[in-house]
Every structure is written in structure tokens, then in C-alpha cells.
Design a protein around this motif. Sequence first.
Motif: not given
Length: 320
Positions: A253, A279-280, A283, A286-290
Motif C-alpha cells: 500500500r 487483490s482479494r 480489498k 483496506y476496503g478498496y481495490n489496490a
Amino acid sequence: MFTDIESFQQALAATGLAPVLGGRHDEAEFRAGVAARDFGSLRLIELVTPAGECFRTARIARAVDEELWQIELMTRGRARVEQGSGSADLGPADLVLVDPARPVRFASTASRHVSVLVPRRELRLRPRDAERLVGVGIRGDRGPAALVSALINALPRSRVVGGGLAERSAGAVIELISVALEEQLGGVSPDTDEALRRRVVGFIEARLSERELGPAFIARAHHISVRRLHKLFESEPLTVAATIRRRRLERCRAELVRGDRTVTAVAARWGFTDPAHFSRLFKATYGYNAAALRSSNRARTVNAPAGRRDEDGGAHNGER
């Protein structure tokens, strides 16, 4: 080289060091120099200063400095550092831990020293241990502190330029700093679970980019069984494997926020070889996509080049 205090203070502020106020200096003979560079997650500031004093009060302390620890290494001259209940008289090769968010006073002869800014999330100190360590001189001619002193002295001129090698090298330096600080505390018995767990965490930090990093690899390196390793983490919020995953995700991140590499490349650098699995995980954590994070970063770079870097964080989700 600066010959006036005001220009030097402006250059000093640009390095990211916590602010200080100038005290006693001979302005007629003022000569000072400053150079800063990033080394993985570390920030190195090499300073040449004339004889004099400076100090920081609670009024000028900044909230952003609460995210850092500062390690000071003297390489030439002598200095006295006072913070909290500690006072350190430093000579060449000696070190001191400074809390950048608290009042402090420095007084020195004409000197050269290196300041190392370390993210607190990586140099994990318990509050009671930090209170015992700040402002206390650490001799740099013996034990782990001698190794830390030699490394920090060499880092400003190191040819390691960035990427995974710099991150791994910085992790190793942080691990060694942890060992030196632990010894300064009087040392927790090597046989205690707490001391061993702290060494394991430092080991993980230094080797996050190595794909073979896992419980079996860690256990072999510490000459313990995998079962003993898992038992060390029974009272912790995360298991060994989850600790590795979480710290790797944090590194990913941070790199996506400040870099321009693709999501797949960043994930692979930190040990995630399956893009879909990464990706899974990202998300879920962090609650959002990379990919959305990278796109947002690219937009900020285009629209506001001077914008401030995001802070690394993310809510703890109880991953086990």
C-alpha cells in the motif's frame, strides 16, 4: 555550506526533521551543512553544525512527528542531549534515541552527526521502554550498538539506491537498532517468549520481500520448532502467517501510494505471486481495490504535484 542561521534552518526544515529553535551560536563564524536522503523506509539527515545550542518546546511540537523515532549518531565532536528524564553526553560513535514529538535540548561543539528517522510502526517500542530510553546515551564502541553506529555512519554514502534491496536493507538496520535498544534496557532474558517474539518480528520486517518467508523458514532461522513459534504468537492479535501478510500488504500500500509501478509488479515484489489472491486480500483489508489506490495516486500526481504523501494505515480487521 550555509553561513547564516536562517538559510540553514530553512534547509533543515525541508529535510523532515522536527522543528527546533536556535539558541547560542556565534553568527560571525557560522558554517553548517545538511544533506538528506531516503533509504527504504528510513530517512537519513547528515548534519555539520558549529558549536551552539538548540531546543524544541511543547508549543512547536507537531502531530506528524508522533509517527517517527529519531536516532542520533555523533561522528565528530561532542554533544549533550536532554529529553524527558534522560541526559546523554555523546562522543564520536555514540547514539541516543530522541522522541521528535517531545521537548528536547541539544548543545554541542562543532560537530558532524547523522539523524535517522524511523517509522514507529516499524521500530515498535512499548511506551514504558521508550520512556526509559529517550535521552539516554548509548555507547557506540561495544555490542550491537557498535554495529548500528558503523552502519548509520556508512549509510549516507551507500550506493543502495532504492526498490526492494533498499527496503530489505532498511529492515535489517531497524532490526539491529531494536537489538541495541533492547540491550540498553538491560536486556530481557533471551529465553523469554517476549524477547524471542520481538526478534522474530524484527526478522520478519527485514525479510518481507523474500518469497520463502513463512513459519517453517522463521522457525529454522531461530532454531525452534514451528509449534513453539506458533505458541509465541498465541496471545498476539495476529498469527505468524497473518503478521507476514499484513506487513506485506502495508508495504504494498505504501509503495502504491508513492510510486508508479503496476499493482502486479508491486505485489510480486512483496511476495504475492497470484494477482487475483493479492487483490482479494488487499480489498478485504483496506476496503478498496489496490488498482483504485494507484489510479487515485496517479490523478493526484497529475493534478497536484506538490501534494502531501498519504499516511500508511488501514483498519485492523482481526485477520488470523
